[in-house]
Design a protein around this motif. Structure first.
Motif, PDB file in Angstrom:
ATOM      1  N   GLU A   1       0.840  -1.205   0.000  1.00  0.00           N
ATOM      2  CA  GLU A   1       0.000   0.000   0.000  1.00  0.00           C
ATOM      3  C   GLU A   1       0.878   1.259   0.000  1.00  0.00           C
ATOM      4  OE1 GLU A   1      -3.686   1.923   2.615  1.00  0.00           O
ATOM      5  OE2 GLU A   1      -2.461   0.307   3.457  1.00  0.00           O
ATOM      6  N   ARG A   2       1.945   1.238   0.807  1.00  0.00           N
ATOM      7  CA  ARG A   2       2.849   2.385   0.860  1.00  0.00           C
ATOM      8  C   ARG A   2       3.552   2.593  -0.490  1.00  0.00           C
ATOM      9  NH1 ARG A   2       5.794   1.061   5.047  1.00  0.00           N
ATOM     10  NH2 ARG A   2       7.677   0.367   3.987  1.00  0.00           N
ATOM     11  N   CYS A   3       3.965   1.501  -1.123  1.00  0.00           N
ATOM     12  CA  CYS A   3       4.628   1.582  -2.435  1.00  0.00           C
ATOM     13  C   CYS A   3       3.697   2.167  -3.490  1.00  0.00           C
ATOM     14  CB  CYS A   3       5.106   0.193  -2.875  1.00  0.00           C
ATOM     15  SG  CYS A   3       6.512  -0.434  -1.940  1.00  0.00           S
ATOM     16  N   VAL A   4       2.424   1.758  -3.474  1.00  0.00           N
ATOM     17  CA  VAL A   4       1.435   2.281  -4.428  1.00  0.00           C
ATOM     18  C   VAL A   4       1.270   3.783  -4.226  1.00  0.00           C
ATOM     19  CG1 VAL A   4      -1.019   2.283  -5.047  1.00  0.00           C
ATOM     20  CG2 VAL A   4       0.175   0.117  -4.754  1.00  0.00           C
ATOM     21  N   GLY A   5       1.183   4.224  -2.955  1.00  0.00           N
ATOM     22  CA  GLY A   5       1.043   5.649  -2.656  1.00  0.00           C
ATOM     23  C   GLY A   5       2.219   6.468  -3.158  1.00  0.00           C
ATOM     24  N   LEU A   6       3.439   5.948  -2.940  1.00  0.00           N
ATOM     25  CA  LEU A   6       4.642   6.646  -3.406  1.00  0.00           C
ATOM     26  C   LEU A   6       4.698   6.697  -4.926  1.00  0.00           C
ATOM     27  CD1 LEU A   6       7.270   5.157  -0.904  1.00  0.00           C
ATOM     28  CD2 LEU A   6       6.488   7.532  -0.996  1.00  0.00           C
ATOM     29  N   PHE A   7       4.316   5.587  -5.561  1.00  0.00           N
ATOM     30  CA  PHE A   7       4.314   5.509  -7.026  1.00  0.00           C
ATOM     31  C   PHE A   7       3.355   6.540  -7.623  1.00  0.00           C
ATOM     32  CE2 PHE A   7       1.893   3.582 -10.619  1.00  0.00           C
ATOM     33  CZ  PHE A   7       2.854   3.740 -11.600  1.00  0.00           C
ATOM     34  N   LEU A   8       2.133   6.609  -7.099  1.00  0.00           N
ATOM     35  CA  LEU A   8       1.140   7.568  -7.605  1.00  0.00           C
ATOM     36  C   LEU A   8       1.652   8.997  -7.467  1.00  0.00           C
ATOM     37  CD1 LEU A   8      -2.182   6.026  -6.218  1.00  0.00           C
ATOM     38  CD2 LEU A   8      -1.563   6.266  -8.624  1.00  0.00           C
ATOM     39  N   LYS A   9       2.278   9.285  -6.343  1.00  0.00           N
ATOM     40  CA  LYS A   9       2.736  10.651  -6.070  1.00  0.00           C
ATOM     41  C   LYS A   9       3.949  11.025  -6.916  1.00  0.00           C
ATOM     42  CE  LYS A   9       3.502  13.669  -2.078  1.00  0.00           C
ATOM     43  NZ  LYS A   9       3.606  13.730  -0.612  1.00  0.00           N
ATOM     44  N   GLU A  10       4.929  10.099  -6.992  1.00  0.00           N
ATOM     45  CA  GLU A  10       6.198  10.417  -7.653  1.00  0.00           C
ATOM     46  C   GLU A  10       6.133  10.278  -9.173  1.00  0.00           C
ATOM     47  OE1 GLU A  10       9.279   8.089  -5.849  1.00  0.00           O
ATOM     48  OE2 GLU A  10       8.778   8.741  -3.817  1.00  0.00           O
ATOM     49  N   GLU A  11       5.391   9.291  -9.661  1.00  0.00           N
ATOM     50  CA  GLU A  11       5.364   9.026 -11.105  1.00  0.00           C
ATOM     51  C   GLU A  11       4.157   9.634 -11.812  1.00  0.00           C
ATOM     52  OE1 GLU A  11       7.870   7.407 -12.696  1.00  0.00           O
ATOM     53  OE2 GLU A  11       8.897   7.353 -10.761  1.00  0.00           O
ATOM     54  N   TYR A  12       3.012   9.725 -11.118  1.00  0.00           N
ATOM     55  CA  TYR A  12       1.797  10.224 -11.746  1.00  0.00           C
ATOM     56  C   TYR A  12       1.379  11.592 -11.215  1.00  0.00           C
ATOM     57  CZ  TYR A  12       0.731   5.971 -14.365  1.00  0.00           C
ATOM     58  OH  TYR A  12       0.756   4.936 -15.260  1.00  0.00           O
ATOM     59  N   GLY A  13       2.040  12.065 -10.140  1.00  0.00           N
ATOM     60  CA  GLY A  13       1.716  13.368  -9.592  1.00  0.00           C
ATOM     61  C   GLY A  13       0.310  13.477  -9.040  1.00  0.00           C
ATOM     62  N   MET A  14      -0.215  12.383  -8.470  1.00  0.00           N
ATOM     63  CA  MET A  14      -1.568  12.396  -7.908  1.00  0.00           C
ATOM     64  C   MET A  14      -1.619  11.584  -6.626  1.00  0.00           C
ATOM     65  SD  MET A  14      -3.530   9.811 -10.576  1.00  0.00           S
ATOM     66  CE  MET A  14      -3.368  10.918 -11.966  1.00  0.00           C
ATOM     67  N   GLU A  15      -2.611  11.863  -5.810  1.00  0.00           N
ATOM     68  CA  GLU A  15      -2.774  11.160  -4.534  1.00  0.00           C
ATOM     69  C   GLU A  15      -3.498   9.831  -4.707  1.00  0.00           C
ATOM     70  OE1 GLU A  15      -1.487  12.000  -1.570  1.00  0.00           O
ATOM     71  OE2 GLU A  15      -0.504  13.680  -2.578  1.00  0.00           O
ATOM     72  N   ASP A  16      -4.374   9.745  -5.709  1.00  0.00           N
ATOM     73  CA  ASP A  16      -5.179   8.548  -5.912  1.00  0.00           C
ATOM     74  C   ASP A  16      -5.566   8.464  -7.382  1.00  0.00           C
ATOM     75  OD1 ASP A  16      -6.516   6.238  -5.310  1.00  0.00           O
ATOM     76  OD2 ASP A  16      -7.933   7.128  -3.910  1.00  0.00           O
ATOM     77  N   ILE A  17      -6.118   7.318  -7.806  1.00  0.00           N
ATOM     78  CA  ILE A  17      -6.538   7.139  -9.197  1.00  0.00           C
ATOM     79  C   ILE A  17      -7.785   6.273  -9.231  1.00  0.00           C
ATOM     80  CG2 ILE A  17      -5.070   5.094  -9.540  1.00  0.00           C
ATOM     81  CD1 ILE A  17      -4.612   6.064 -12.422  1.00  0.00           C
ATOM     82  N   ASN A  18      -8.688   6.600 -10.138  1.00  0.00           N
ATOM     83  CA  ASN A  18      -9.912   5.821 -10.266  1.00  0.00           C
ATOM     84  C   ASN A  18      -9.593   4.441 -10.825  1.00  0.00           C
ATOM     85  OD1 ASN A  18     -12.607   4.920 -11.550  1.00  0.00           O
ATOM     86  ND2 ASN A  18     -13.155   6.737 -10.360  1.00  0.00           N
ATOM     87  N   LEU A  19     -10.276   3.429 -10.308  1.00  0.00           N
ATOM     88  CA  LEU A  19     -10.017   2.051 -10.748  1.00  0.00           C
ATOM     89  C   LEU A  19     -10.242   1.873 -12.251  1.00  0.00           C
ATOM     90  CD1 LEU A  19     -11.604  -0.033  -7.850  1.00  0.00           C
ATOM     91  CD2 LEU A  19      -9.187   0.138  -8.416  1.00  0.00           C
ATOM     92  N   LYS A  20     -11.188   2.631 -12.798  1.00  0.00           N
ATOM     93  CA  LYS A  20     -11.500   2.488 -14.224  1.00  0.00           C
ATOM     94  C   LYS A  20     -10.359   2.958 -15.116  1.00  0.00           C
ATOM     95  CE  LYS A  20     -16.414   2.924 -13.295  1.00  0.00           C
ATOM     96  NZ  LYS A  20     -17.590   3.811 -13.341  1.00  0.00           N
ATOM     97  N   LYS A  21      -9.414   3.698 -14.517  1.00  0.00           N
ATOM     98  CA  LYS A  21      -8.275   4.187 -15.304  1.00  0.00           C
ATOM     99  C   LYS A  21      -7.082   3.230 -15.261  1.00  0.00           C
ATOM    100  CE  LYS A  21      -9.306   9.111 -15.143  1.00  0.00           C
ATOM    101  NZ  LYS A  21      -8.795  10.463 -14.839  1.00  0.00           N
ATOM    102  N   LEU A  22      -7.205   2.189 -14.484  1.00  0.00           N
ATOM    103  CA  LEU A  22      -6.116   1.214 -14.430  1.00  0.00           C
ATOM    104  C   LEU A  22      -6.074   0.411 -15.720  1.00  0.00           C
ATOM    105  CD1 LEU A  22      -6.258  -0.226 -10.793  1.00  0.00           C
ATOM    106  CD2 LEU A  22      -5.087   1.793 -11.650  1.00  0.00           C
ATOM    107  N   ASN A  23      -4.903   0.286 -16.281  1.00  0.00           N
ATOM    108  CA  ASN A  23      -4.726  -0.495 -17.508  1.00  0.00           C
ATOM    109  C   ASN A  23      -3.354  -1.156 -17.489  1.00  0.00           C
ATOM    110  OD1 ASN A  23      -2.942   1.633 -17.998  1.00  0.00           O
ATOM    111  ND2 ASN A  23      -4.382   2.708 -19.329  1.00  0.00           N
ATOM    112  N   TYR A  24      -3.014  -1.837 -18.569  1.00  0.00           N
ATOM    113  CA  TYR A  24      -1.739  -2.560 -18.632  1.00  0.00           C
ATOM    114  C   TYR A  24      -0.566  -1.596 -18.489  1.00  0.00           C
ATOM    115  CZ  TYR A  24       1.827  -5.871 -20.088  1.00  0.00           C
ATOM    116  OH  TYR A  24       2.939  -6.676 -20.126  1.00  0.00           O
ATOM    117  N   ARG A  25      -0.700  -0.399 -19.045  1.00  0.00           N
ATOM    118  CA  ARG A  25       0.376   0.599 -18.947  1.00  0.00           C
ATOM    119  C   ARG A  25       0.636   0.956 -17.484  1.00  0.00           C
ATOM    120  NH1 ARG A  25       2.416   5.125 -21.797  1.00  0.00           N
ATOM    121  NH2 ARG A  25       4.072   5.975 -20.481  1.00  0.00           N
TER     122      ARG A  25
END
Length: 415
Positions: A137-161
């Motif tokens: 969970e901590r790794c996902v939070g860091l990834f979203l913040k550092e790589e995507y510049g966001m705190e959270d993401i909608n599940l419908k936007k999850l894809n292979y990329r």
């Protein structure tokens, strides 16, 4: 029943404030006179926009790509409208736009999914496993913040990329306590996220699993274990520090019983009972899997139990053996190995591997019996722990040669 709200979708352009020769492309959603506009984040030169067709004109690769994108938006908005009609939702231009971008009220986010999983699985997951999920969970939070510049993401936007990007982030991720994540470490994080993704599908939070085409790739690793010589070195070495001496005895006890750290720590004198053969056995269960364990005690294990019969730990806490924290035990094991000149990376879990290889399999104990004593539910799990030793292969091949020669002699005598 929801009335059939009339949906109109149009594309139009506005002049770019800086580059006057370029136009910014917008989309307009209109329902029963209400409308909302949004930019599609695409530009086109003014002379390439067909205002009648509401599409780019010409056959350049950029125009073809833009027109395909416009068609996707058009189809996606109509699909969002259709789904909301079927769900009998309140339909407005803003609600259609929110559904299209996965930002509508009913859309769950990745962090909501993780929080739900970690909050509801506390009864079925062991503390160590729960801890691992919280690290993911901590790794996902860091990834979203550092790589995507966001705190959270909608599940419908999850894809292979997204999945692929997260894997690459994990391979570069360096916790403050150690070096970067290994391949298998990254795969364990991906495995946990994949499990949570499947949960989202089962709960109808997403229609399609983003991990559908993703394959976990674990590398086979060599399990470290001690040889007979190394075990003898440890047994014959006495340590002045009381803590190190206790750690040595507890570690050796695990080598002769195959118990993991957490199972050994939970032992009390009540777990030592007479077995079917009249000898002392350990009757307990694996905390990790709740599998029952019945382990005959070898003489070396019984000697260690006898050594601590009158210990303060036994009198005060009623434990079978004095077991320090896992961190302390592994720290003392480094001292023990250094003193015995054993140049291997030895942790407490090495004792379990040693039991499976040096103590049992290499002495002819069938793998099915070893599997039962280790508390494994599948034989394939035991095969990971217990490698076939080289000298065992040699012995088996010598037996084969002996039997083949014997058969040849019989054939010769018979003829």
């Amino acid at each position: 029943m929801q009335k059939n709200n009339r949906l109109t979708i149009n594309f139009f352009t506005r002049k770019h404030r800086i580059h006057s020769e370029n136009l910014i492309v917008y989309c307009r959603i209109t329902i029963d006179g209400e409308r909302t506009d949004f930019s599609i984040n695409r530009e086109i030169k003014a002379n390439l926009w067909d205002n009648n067709r509401k599409r780019g004109k010409g056959f350049s690769s950029y125009v073809i790509s833009l027109n395909k994108y416009l068609d996707q938006i058009y189809t996606g908005l109509h699909e969002a409208h259709r789904l909301m009609m079927a769900e009998e939702k309140v339909i407005t231009p803003l609600s259609i736009k929110a559904r299209f971008f996965g930002e509508d009220e009913g859309g769950k986010t990745l962090k909501q999914l993780i929080a739900y999983h970690n909050g509801t699985m506390h009864t079925s997951l062991r503390p160590g496993t729960r801890k691992n999920y919280h690290i993911t969970e901590r790794c996902v939070g860091l990834f979203l913040k550092e790589e995507y510049g966001m705190e959270d993401i909608n599940l419908k936007k999850l894809n292979y990329r997204f999945i692929s990007d997260f894997e690459q982030y994990l391979r570069k991720y360096r916790p403050s306590t150690r070096t970067k994540c290994t391949n298998n470490g990254a795969m364990k994080h991906m495995e946990r996220l994949k499990k949570m993704s499947r949960l989202a599908v089962r709960m109808d939070w997403i229609a399609k699993d983003p991990f559908e085409n993703y394959k976990l790739r674990f590398e086979k690793t060599e399990r470290e274990y001690l040889t007979k010589r190394e075990m003898r070195l440890i047994e014959e070495t006495t340590f002045k520090k009381e803590g190190v001496e206790k750690c040595k005895d507890v570690f050796l006890f695990s080598c002769y019983t195959g118990l993991s750290y957490i199972d050994l720590k939970a032992l009390t004198p009540d777990h030592v009972l007479k077995g079917i053969d009249g000898n002392d056995w350990l009757f307990t269960k694996r905390i990790k899997t709740d599998e029952k364990l019945k382990i005959p005690l070898l003489p070396q294990a019984k000697e260690i139990i006898k050594k601590y019969e009158d210990s303060a730990e036994r009198r005060i806490t009623k434990v079978l053996l004095p077991v320090y924290s896992n961190q302390k035990v592994n720290y003392y094991l480094k001292e023990i190995c250094k003193a015995c000149k054993i140049y291997k990376k030895v942790t407490f879990h090495t004792a379990r591997h040693t039991f499976a290889t040096t103590v049992t399999l290499s002495n002819g104990v069938p793998i099915e019996t070893v599997s039962k004593m280790l508390g494994h539910t599948k034989l394939s799990t035991t095969q990971i722990y217990a490698r076939v030793l080289e000298h065992k292969i040699g012995e088996d091949m010598q037996n084969l040669i002996y039997h083949m020669e014997k058969n040849v002699q019989k054939d010769s005598t018979g003829s």
